[in-house]
Design a protein around this motif. Structure first.
Motif, mmCIF file in Angstrom:
data_model
loop_
_atom_site.group_PDB
_atom_site.id
_atom_site.type_symbol
_atom_site.label_atom_id
_atom_site.label_comp_id
_atom_site.label_asym_id
_atom_site.label_seq_id
_atom_site.Cartn_x
_atom_site.Cartn_y
_atom_site.Cartn_z
ATOM 1 N N THR A 56 0.725 -1.198 -0.038
ATOM 2 C CA THR A 56 -0.110 0.038 0.052
ATOM 3 C C THR A 56 0.877 1.336 -0.111
ATOM 4 O OG1 THR A 56 -0.002 0.024 2.367
ATOM 5 C CG2 THR A 56 -1.803 -0.966 1.139
ATOM 6 N N GLY A 116 -8.441 -0.854 4.099
ATOM 7 C CA GLY A 116 -8.102 -1.878 2.745
ATOM 8 C C GLY A 116 -8.861 -3.072 2.760
ATOM 9 N N HIS A 169 -3.844 -1.327 -5.588
ATOM 10 C CA HIS A 169 -4.137 -0.263 -4.504
ATOM 11 C C HIS A 169 -4.122 1.035 -5.340
ATOM 12 C CE1 HIS A 169 -4.371 -2.960 -1.058
ATOM 13 N NE2 HIS A 169 -3.107 -3.548 -1.618
ATOM 14 N N LYS A 172 -7.437 1.901 -7.144
ATOM 15 C CA LYS A 172 -8.321 1.876 -6.253
ATOM 16 C C LYS A 172 -8.185 3.470 -5.790
ATOM 17 C CE LYS A 172 -8.817 -2.618 -4.206
ATOM 18 N NZ LYS A 172 -8.765 -3.558 -3.278
#
Length: 376
Positions: A56, A116, A169, A172
């Motif tokens: 992340t 997450g 990630h 998103k």
């Protein structure tokens, strides 16, 4: 319950779904897009596993790059995830919430909290916070033991269904905050300090390692080894699906000793791998056991001192990916496209087979020799 609102300026979509979590005072929003100008303070509840937390860090870096005024607070659901984010230059603060959310965080108003994962760890943290919370994957608790689809590398059609977790990630965050097209830098942020480097160098010096000796890092286990009862008085072999087989490690060590007698293999690992590494050190005179002696960032500093690092798909591989040391990744049960070294990492060699039994010591030594020719 479904609500509509066309006057709320903080949401670019005219409708959203709301669902109540365990706490009656908390609502979880399932959003498609946000107006990023209305969010000055954002918290991110991390994944609890080391590798997942590292995955992340590029998304957090990209969010801060495109929205410089945003304040990002990291709420770590494990001590490992907390250590990953300590010293990260792109965040305001990082808190260890593995044993409860600090009072300071509970009393702080956050414009938005992002999670997450929608699991128990994330829910237990989000239920104590102020402000709205968005779960990227919904709040359904995933069932353990469900097989994950596996895609072999090597063909475009086989890889279309999956991308690296790091890129996922970033995608998103890009969609949610309506960011511009993100950069293609997927490297991890794992800042180490001069003290970490000094600690690693002193460990090697105390072992009598000379500067002209070639050092090969070996991490052959994984976090689940202890659970699988891999090592007993009668059974001296690994059976875990992610672990490299001991007989092949011994084969590699023998070839290393034959071709470079001064080279040393540095065995890394946690307490789970310690019995395994202790046995290998007894069997192979050119292997040195340094299990359970380094923190996460000290481990990264150690890898920086090595000529090559050979590792299975585990947290240590992702730590080593954050360095510039040549890396050889061994994959038998997992997909390197999904959880391997981050896309675009240089000095990386992937050895992939249908299972770890098929990865031979001779094959790994050949890859190691090629790595030395190309990078050393």
């Amino acid at each position: 319950m479904r609500s509509t609102c066309s006057t709320d300026p903080t949401y670019s979509s005219s409708s959203w779904k709301t669902s109540w979590s365990k706490s009656p005072m908390r609502r979880s929003f399932s959003l498609t897009q946000l107006n990023s100008t209305h969010y000055q303070s954002v918290a991110f509840i991390t994944h609890h596993r080391l590798g997942d937390a590292l995955f992340t860090t590029p998304a957090i870096r990209e969010l801060k790059r495109q929205i410089p005024d945003i304040e990002i607070t990291i709420l770590a659901t494990s001590q490992a995830a907390h250590e990953v984010y300590l010293g990260n230059p792109h965040i305001k603060a990082a808190y260890d919430c593995s044993e409860g959310v600090p009072t300071e965080v509970k009393e702080t108003h956050l414009d938005l909290t992002l999670a997450g994962l929608g699991n128990e760890r994330s829910l237990s943290v989000s239920n104590t916070l102020n402000g709205a919370c968005h779960f990227f994957v919904g709040t359904r608790i995933s069932l353990k033991g469900q097989p994950r689809p596996r895609f072999k590398t090597g063909g475009a059609d086989k890889n279309e269904a999956i991308i690296h977790a790091t890129q996922n990630h970033i995608n998103k965050f890009t969609r949610l905050f309506q960011l511009e097209s993100p950069c293609c830098d997927f490297s991890y942020n794992l800042p180490i300090t001069p003290k970490d480097t000094e600690f690693a160098k002193k460990k090697l010096q105390d072992l009598g390692i000379h500067q002209d000796q070639r050092l090969v890092g070996l991490h052959i286990g994984c976090r689940n080894i202890q659970k699988s009862k891999f090592f007993g008085l009668r059974k001296k072999e690994l059976t875990n699906s992610r672990a490299w087989r001991m007989k092949e490690v011994i084969e590699f060590s023998g070839r290393l000793a034959k071709h470079d007698p001064q080279a040393r293999g540095i065995l890394t690992g946690t307490g789970s791998e310690a019995p395994l590494n202790a046995h290998l050190q007894k069997v192979c005179s050119n292997l040195i056991d340094l299990s359970n002696q380094f923190s996460i960032k000290q481990s990264a500093a150690l890898v920086n001192e090595l000529d090559t690092f050979i590792c299975t798909d585990t947290g240590m591989q992702h730590i080593s990916s954050s360095t510039s040391t040549p890396l050889i990744g061994l994959f038998g049960a997992t997909n390197p496209v999904d959880t391997g070294p981050y896309p675009g990492r240089k000095q990386t060699t992937i050895i992939e087979a249908d299972n770890m039994d098929m990865i031979r010591g001779s094959e790994v030594f050949l890859a190691y020799s090629e790595t030395l020719k190309n990078h050393c």
